[in-house]
Structures are given as structure tokens and as C-alpha cells.
Design a protein around this motif. Structure first.
Motif, PDB file in Angstrom:
ATOM      1  N   LYS A 150       0.839  -1.194   0.000  1.00  0.00           N
ATOM      2  CA  LYS A 150       0.000   0.000   0.000  1.00  0.00           C
ATOM      3  C   LYS A 150       0.878   1.249   0.000  1.00  0.00           C
ATOM      4  O   LYS A 150       0.635   2.191  -0.764  1.00  0.00           O
ATOM      5  CB  LYS A 150      -0.912  -0.003   1.227  1.00  0.00           C
ATOM      6  CG  LYS A 150      -1.841   1.177   1.303  1.00  0.00           C
ATOM      7  CD  LYS A 150      -2.711   1.100   2.536  1.00  0.00           C
ATOM      8  CE  LYS A 150      -3.591   2.327   2.648  1.00  0.00           C
ATOM      9  NZ  LYS A 150      -4.334   2.335   3.904  1.00  0.00           N
ATOM     10  N   ARG A 153       2.442   1.617  -3.400  1.00  0.00           N
ATOM     11  CA  ARG A 153       1.472   2.146  -4.367  1.00  0.00           C
ATOM     12  C   ARG A 153       1.249   3.642  -4.141  1.00  0.00           C
ATOM     13  O   ARG A 153       1.192   4.423  -5.093  1.00  0.00           O
ATOM     14  CB  ARG A 153       0.142   1.395  -4.263  1.00  0.00           C
ATOM     15  CG  ARG A 153       0.120   0.069  -4.969  1.00  0.00           C
ATOM     16  CD  ARG A 153      -1.287  -0.499  -5.072  1.00  0.00           C
ATOM     17  NE  ARG A 153      -2.014  -0.566  -3.825  1.00  0.00           N
ATOM     18  CZ  ARG A 153      -1.965  -1.575  -2.967  1.00  0.00           C
ATOM     19  NH1 ARG A 153      -1.205  -2.616  -3.225  1.00  0.00           N
ATOM     20  NH2 ARG A 153      -2.674  -1.553  -1.855  1.00  0.00           N
ATOM     21  N   GLU A 154       1.116   4.020  -2.873  1.00  0.00           N
ATOM     22  CA  GLU A 154       0.909   5.427  -2.560  1.00  0.00           C
ATOM     23  C   GLU A 154       2.117   6.262  -2.978  1.00  0.00           C
ATOM     24  O   GLU A 154       1.962   7.363  -3.516  1.00  0.00           O
ATOM     25  CB  GLU A 154       0.627   5.615  -1.067  1.00  0.00           C
ATOM     26  CG  GLU A 154      -0.734   5.117  -0.640  1.00  0.00           C
ATOM     27  CD  GLU A 154      -0.928   5.150   0.867  1.00  0.00           C
ATOM     28  OE1 GLU A 154       0.034   5.463   1.606  1.00  0.00           O
ATOM     29  OE2 GLU A 154      -2.048   4.846   1.316  1.00  0.00           O
ATOM     30  N   GLU A 156       4.238   5.483  -5.351  1.00  0.00           N
ATOM     31  CA  GLU A 156       4.220   5.491  -6.818  1.00  0.00           C
ATOM     32  C   GLU A 156       3.201   6.499  -7.327  1.00  0.00           C
ATOM     33  O   GLU A 156       3.480   7.257  -8.272  1.00  0.00           O
ATOM     34  CB  GLU A 156       3.889   4.082  -7.337  1.00  0.00           C
ATOM     35  CG  GLU A 156       4.129   3.873  -8.793  1.00  0.00           C
ATOM     36  CD  GLU A 156       5.595   3.996  -9.184  1.00  0.00           C
ATOM     37  OE1 GLU A 156       5.831   4.505 -10.302  1.00  0.00           O
ATOM     38  OE2 GLU A 156       6.481   3.617  -8.406  1.00  0.00           O
ATOM     39  N   GLN A 157       2.025   6.554  -6.707  1.00  0.00           N
ATOM     40  CA  GLN A 157       1.006   7.515  -7.106  1.00  0.00           C
ATOM     41  C   GLN A 157       1.488   8.942  -6.862  1.00  0.00           C
ATOM     42  O   GLN A 157       1.247   9.841  -7.667  1.00  0.00           O
ATOM     43  CB  GLN A 157      -0.306   7.259  -6.349  1.00  0.00           C
ATOM     44  CG  GLN A 157      -1.054   6.053  -6.834  1.00  0.00           C
ATOM     45  CD  GLN A 157      -2.300   5.770  -5.999  1.00  0.00           C
ATOM     46  OE1 GLN A 157      -2.495   6.345  -4.941  1.00  0.00           O
ATOM     47  NE2 GLN A 157      -3.134   4.870  -6.512  1.00  0.00           N
ATOM     48  N   GLU A 158       2.175   9.124  -5.750  1.00  0.00           N
ATOM     49  CA  GLU A 158       2.720  10.450  -5.429  1.00  0.00           C
ATOM     50  C   GLU A 158       3.740  10.876  -6.489  1.00  0.00           C
ATOM     51  O   GLU A 158       3.737  12.020  -6.941  1.00  0.00           O
ATOM     52  CB  GLU A 158       3.352  10.421  -4.036  1.00  0.00           C
ATOM     53  CG  GLU A 158       3.624  11.770  -3.448  1.00  0.00           C
ATOM     54  CD  GLU A 158       2.350  12.574  -3.193  1.00  0.00           C
ATOM     55  OE1 GLU A 158       2.414  13.799  -3.362  1.00  0.00           O
ATOM     56  OE2 GLU A 158       1.301  11.984  -2.844  1.00  0.00           O
ATOM     57  N   LEU A 160       3.857   9.782  -9.589  1.00  0.00           N
ATOM     58  CA  LEU A 160       3.113  10.056 -10.826  1.00  0.00           C
ATOM     59  C   LEU A 160       2.461  11.430 -10.776  1.00  0.00           C
ATOM     60  O   LEU A 160       2.455  12.163 -11.775  1.00  0.00           O
ATOM     61  CB  LEU A 160       2.058   8.971 -11.065  1.00  0.00           C
ATOM     62  CG  LEU A 160       2.583   7.616 -11.532  1.00  0.00           C
ATOM     63  CD1 LEU A 160       1.447   6.597 -11.580  1.00  0.00           C
ATOM     64  CD2 LEU A 160       3.226   7.751 -12.911  1.00  0.00           C
ATOM     65  N   LYS A 161       1.895  11.802  -9.614  1.00  0.00           N
ATOM     66  CA  LYS A 161       1.266  13.112  -9.469  1.00  0.00           C
ATOM     67  C   LYS A 161       2.299  14.218  -9.672  1.00  0.00           C
ATOM     68  O   LYS A 161       2.044  15.218 -10.342  1.00  0.00           O
ATOM     69  CB  LYS A 161       0.619  13.258  -8.091  1.00  0.00           C
ATOM     70  CG  LYS A 161      -0.680  12.500  -7.950  1.00  0.00           C
ATOM     71  CD  LYS A 161      -1.249  12.691  -6.557  1.00  0.00           C
ATOM     72  CE  LYS A 161      -2.492  11.872  -6.346  1.00  0.00           C
ATOM     73  NZ  LYS A 161      -3.011  12.008  -4.968  1.00  0.00           N
TER      74      LYS A 161
END
Length: 185
Positions: A150, A153-154, A156-158, A160-161
Motif C-alpha cells: 500500500k 502504491r501510494e 508510486e502515485q505520489e 506520478l502526481k
């Protein structure tokens, strides 16, 4: 008068001095498990001692070291007769003696049969405890893995953002440069 002074019956013949142990063996009721002698050389007493101490404490309501050591002493021998042990303990444990002896003798007979000298019930309990500990450690490991996944993923999302935000800024910068460049011409 030679030798005639000491006539009568001997203590063995007098009923007032009868063998109380033998009389109790005939009159008292015993659990069927106590019919068998236990070869204590085949039993690991190191494993049995804590159980005996805990069970006696549970049944009589207090920790009686003298009674516990007395029981250890009664079990200290090669072939031990459960009926005799029960008779010896009845004065101390009263109504709980039969219950205690049935449980103890079941464990001792099991330990005697087992090559390790440990009652099967103890081995099964240890196996169950080990299984539960393994399940708990597996559950914790799964929880840690899920948490890491988790967080990954968070993260990685950060990223990407940030990349998207950076790309948007560059697009705006490029747009502005081209727009400014067109106006200048």
C-alpha cells in the motif's frame, strides 16, 4: 513358667492392628485407569512436574509445596501403583483426589507408552500452540506485506502526481513561450 508369659496373638493376628492400606484398597472406589501400574523410568518427570504443581494448586485452591513434593515422592520409584498413591493423597486432597488421580494416571499411562516419555496430550497441545504461533506470524507477515504494498502504491502515485504536475507546468511553460514568441513576431 518357661516361655509361657508371652502367650496370645501377634499383631498380625489381632484385628485391631489390621493392614489399613489393604482394607482401603478393597473398600475404596478407583478409576479404571488406576488398574495399571506405571513404569516411571519411561516417564519424563521434568515435563510432568509443572502440570502436577499447577493442577494441585487449581484443585485445592492454594500452592502447597509440601503436598506437591509429597506427590513427587510418591511417584519416585520404578513401578508405581495408582491406587496406593490415591489412598496416600486422600487425606490431603479429599474429594478432589479421584479427579486428580484419573487425570494424572491418564497422562502417566500415555507418557509411558510414548517413546519420548511425554504424554500425547502435551505433545498435541504443543503442536497446536506451534501451529497458532505460525498462523499468527503468517498473519503479521501478510499484514506487513500489505502495508508495504500500500505504501509502495501510494509512493508510486505520489511520484506520478509530481511527474504529471511537472509535465503540466512544462506544457504551460512551453505554451507560454510559444505564445509569447508568436506575439513578438
Amino acid at each position: 513358667m518357661s516361655g509361657g508369659f508371652f502367650r496370645g496373638t501377634s499383631a498380625d493376628q489381632d484385628t485391631r492392628f489390621s493392614n489399613k492400606q489393604a482394607k482401603l484398597l478393597k473398600t475404596q472406589k478407583f478409576a479404571p485407569e488406576l488398574e495399571h501400574l506405571v513404569d516411571m523410568t519411561k516417564v519424563k518427570m521434568d515435563v510432568m512436574r509443572p502440570w502436577i504443581a499447577n493442577r494441585v494448586t487449581e484443585l485445592i485452591g492454594l500452592e502447597d509445596e509440601v503436598l506437591i513434593n509429597f506427590i513427587y515422592g510418591l511417584l519416585d520409584g520404578k513401578d508405581v501403583n495408582g491406587k496406593e498413591v490415591q489412598i496416600s493423597l486422600t487425606g490431603f486432597m479429599e474429594k478432589n483426589t479421584g479427579k486428580f488421580m484419573k487425570e494424572l494416571w491418564t497422562l502417566l499411562l500415555s507418557a509411558q507408552k510414548n517413546s519420548s516419555g511425554v504424554p500425547q496430550q502435551f505433545l498435541d497441545a504443543k503442536e497446536e500452540e506451534t501451529r497458532k504461533k505460525k498462523e499468527e506470524s503468517d498473519r503479521i507477515a501478510d499484514e506487513i506485506r500489505r502495508t508495504r504494498d500500500k505504501e509502495s502504491r501510494e509512493l508510486e502515485q505520489e511520484k506520478l502526481k509530481k511527474m504529471l504536475a511537472s509535465a503540466i507546468i512544462w506544457v504551460h511553460v512551453l505554451y507560454l513561450k510559444t505564445a509569447v514568441g508568436r506575439r513578438c513576431k
